[in-house]
Design an enzyme around this catalytic site. Structure first.
Site, PDB file in Angstrom:
ATOM      1  N   ASP A  73      -2.430 -40.944  38.675  1.00 29.37           N
ATOM      2  CA  ASP A  73      -3.803 -40.188  39.139  1.00 29.37           C
ATOM      3  C   ASP A  73      -4.843 -40.693  38.117  1.00 29.37           C
ATOM      4  OD1 ASP A  73      -5.549 -38.616  40.287  1.00 29.37           O
ATOM      5  OD2 ASP A  73      -5.570 -37.449  38.469  1.00 29.37           O
ATOM      6  N   SER A  74      -5.965 -40.734  38.339  1.00 34.25           N
ATOM      7  CA  SER A  74      -7.243 -41.201  37.474  1.00 34.25           C
ATOM      8  C   SER A  74      -7.214 -40.418  36.145  1.00 34.25           C
ATOM      9  CB  SER A  74      -8.444 -41.003  38.251  1.00 34.25           C
ATOM     10  OG  SER A  74      -8.839 -39.573  38.695  1.00 34.25           O
TER      11      SER A  74
ATOM     12  N   TYR B   2     -12.764 -41.676  38.888  1.00 30.85           N
ATOM     13  CA  TYR B   2     -12.545 -42.713  39.854  1.00 30.85           C
ATOM     14  C   TYR B   2     -13.542 -42.496  41.152  1.00 30.85           C
ATOM     15  CZ  TYR B   2      -8.220 -45.111  38.170  1.00 30.85           C
ATOM     16  OH  TYR B   2      -7.330 -45.687  37.386  1.00 30.85           O
TER      17      TYR B   2
ATOM     18  N   CYS C  55      -3.722 -38.975  43.924  1.00 26.84           N
ATOM     19  CA  CYS C  55      -4.763 -39.098  43.858  1.00 26.84           C
ATOM     20  C   CYS C  55      -5.652 -39.516  45.294  1.00 26.84           C
ATOM     21  CB  CYS C  55      -5.327 -40.214  42.818  1.00 26.84           C
ATOM     22  SG  CYS C  55      -6.919 -40.576  42.510  1.00 26.84           S
ATOM     23  N   ASN C  56      -6.339 -38.635  45.813  1.00 28.03           N
ATOM     24  CA  ASN C  56      -6.969 -39.004  47.154  1.00 28.03           C
ATOM     25  C   ASN C  56      -7.836 -40.273  46.903  1.00 28.03           C
ATOM     26  OD1 ASN C  56      -6.447 -36.560  48.986  1.00 28.03           O
ATOM     27  ND2 ASN C  56      -6.694 -35.754  46.770  1.00 28.03           N
TER      28      ASN C  56
ATOM     29  N   GLU D 123     -12.319 -32.758  34.041  1.00 28.08           N
ATOM     30  CA  GLU D 123     -11.929 -33.441  33.148  1.00 28.08           C
ATOM     31  C   GLU D 123     -12.567 -33.221  31.573  1.00 28.08           C
ATOM     32  OE1 GLU D 123      -9.817 -36.705  32.931  1.00 28.08           O
ATOM     33  OE2 GLU D 123      -9.076 -35.644  34.738  1.00 28.08           O
TER      34      GLU D 123
ATOM     35  N   CYS E 298      -8.750 -33.378  46.631  1.00 26.40           N
ATOM     36  CA  CYS E 298      -8.816 -34.047  45.479  1.00 26.40           C
ATOM     37  C   CYS E 298      -7.861 -33.281  44.670  1.00 26.40           C
ATOM     38  CB  CYS E 298     -10.289 -33.980  44.975  1.00 26.40           C
ATOM     39  SG  CYS E 298     -10.155 -34.519  43.057  1.00 26.40           S
ATOM     40  N   THR E 299      -6.837 -33.941  44.041  1.00 28.62           N
ATOM     41  CA  THR E 299      -5.844 -33.196  43.351  1.00 28.62           C
ATOM     42  C   THR E 299      -6.424 -32.398  42.044  1.00 28.62           C
ATOM     43  OG1 THR E 299      -5.374 -35.359  42.214  1.00 28.62           O
ATOM     44  CG2 THR E 299      -3.995 -34.665  44.103  1.00 28.62           C
ATOM     45  N   HIS E 300      -7.613 -32.845  41.658  1.00 26.51           N
ATOM     46  CA  HIS E 300      -8.210 -31.794  40.350  1.00 26.51           C
ATOM     47  C   HIS E 300      -8.306 -30.444  40.934  1.00 26.51           C
ATOM     48  CE1 HIS E 300      -8.630 -35.837  38.384  1.00 26.51           C
ATOM     49  NE2 HIS E 300      -9.092 -35.435  37.482  1.00 26.51           N
TER      50      HIS E 300
HETATM   51  N1  DGL Z   1      -7.946 -36.460  41.560  1.00 26.13           N
HETATM   52  C1  DGL Z   1      -8.434 -37.309  42.231  1.00 26.13           C
HETATM   53  C2  DGL Z   1      -8.398 -37.275  43.712  1.00 26.13           C
HETATM   54  O1  DGL Z   1      -7.767 -36.711  44.238  1.00 26.13           O
HETATM   55  C3  DGL Z   1      -9.501 -38.290  41.635  1.00 26.13           C
HETATM   56  C4  DGL Z   1     -10.765 -37.788  41.323  1.00 26.13           C
HETATM   57  C5  DGL Z   1     -11.405 -38.763  40.335  1.00 26.13           C
HETATM   58  O2  DGL Z   1     -11.022 -39.394  39.614  1.00 26.13           O
HETATM   59  O3  DGL Z   1     -12.874 -38.903  40.774  1.00 26.13           O
HETATM   60  O4  DGL Z   1      -9.034 -37.813  44.382  1.00 26.13           O
END
Ligand code: DGL
Length: 290
Positions: free
Chosen positions: A6-7, A38, A69-70, A165, A199-201
């Site tokens: 993931d990012s 990202y 990470c999406n 983050e 988004c996995t966050h």
């Molecule tokens: N966790 C990420 C996702 O699922 C990335 C978020 C990011 O780095 O902006 O999209």
């Protein structure tokens, strides 16, 4: 070892669910925290960073890498799968290796879309995601292929990942941005009954999202029921199914239940928030991607 990328910290929500479902395998987690988020970066940059990460994980012996990470799944997965896998193999001088062709990269969008239809009754779904994922149109395109009757509204939430983050997701300031994006999507289509956290966050914001939704529905549409969907269990179930259909990968998944954490940030800056995500001590190692 199964590589999970993931990012930043978000992929830990996927790793946690995968370990719950498949505790027997070994995992190598890589967070590109130094270059996260990202979400607002260009296609070219996300693709190039993701390719570096995938290459690194293959170089460490992973045969299977999950883009947890999406944004990376939306912007880089297809090109890596179609154009880069044979090249990566040759670059490491492994041409002729009898394991050639075993390397696989999987994303999180397809399994999420496959699971989606069972949750919505109204056929109206809201997708909350980074700017990059929204701009890629990956969700509307994939949903239209599998479930053309489902109507999709997307909402970019560019402030959510930076809040997470920077460990500000529980702060009072986060309430404003949680409410802002949710209000926009809820009013864009009043029939949305399923909100996908794409988004996995975002699962880290769940308590605030749930609180806002319950207040908002109580005062605006008391009869409206909204289901919140996160991706961890969906991706884990889909991975278990994938491995059962690809047994040739199993010898490369490990069998001691170990997990190793790598970050492009400093080890100290990664370890504390990662431990909160995982609910256990995390010892990370710093790596450089290039
Ligand atoms: N966790 C990420 C996702 O699922 C990335 C978020 C990011 O780095 O902006 O999209």
């Amino acid at each position: 070892m199964i590589g999970i990328f993931d990012s930043g910290f978000g992929g830990l929500t996927i790793l946690k669910a995968i370990r719950r479902h498949l505790p027997q395998y070994d995992y190598l987690y890589l967070g590109d925290n130094a270059r996260s988020p990202y979400g607002s970066r260009s296609f070219e940059v996300v693709y190039s960073y993701t390719l570096q990460a995938v290459n690194y994980l293959f170089g460490r012996g992973c045969r299977l890498v999950i883009l947890a990470c999406n944004t990376a799944s939306a912007k880089a997965l297809r090109t890596i799968q179609q154009n880069d896998l044979p090249y990566l193999w040759e670059e490491r001088g492994e041409v002729g290796d009898d394991k050639r062709g075993l390397e696989r990269v999987l994303g999180v969008i397809r399994p999420t879309v496959e699971a989606l239809a069972q949750y919505t009754k109204s056929g109206h779904v809201g997708v909350l995601a980074t700017e990059g994922t929204v701009a890629s149109e990956s969700y509307p395109i994939e949903i239209a292929k599998l479930f053309p009757h489902i109507s999709v509204h997307q909402q970019a939430c560019p402030m959510w990942v930076p809040l997470i983050e920077n460990a500000e997701h529980e702060s009072a300031g986060a309430d404003y941005f949680v409410g802002k994006y949710l209000e926009q999507i809820l009013t864009a289509d009043e029939r949305i009954d399923t909100l996908l956290l794409a988004c996995t966050h975002y699962p880290l914001l769940l308590p605030k999202i749930e609180t806002f939704l319950s207040r908002w529905t109580t005062s605006n549409q008391p009869d409206r029921q909204i289901r919140l969907l996160t991706q961890g269990d969906i991706v884990a179930v889909s991975l278990a199914d994938y491995l059962s259909r690809h047994p040739s990968l199993l010898p490369y998944c490990g069998n001691s239940g170990r997990v190793e954490f790598l970050t492009t940030e400093s080890e100290e800056r990664f370890a504390r928030p990662a431990a909160i995500f995982m609910g256990e001590e995390v010892a990370a190692r710093h790596v450089e991607l290039k």
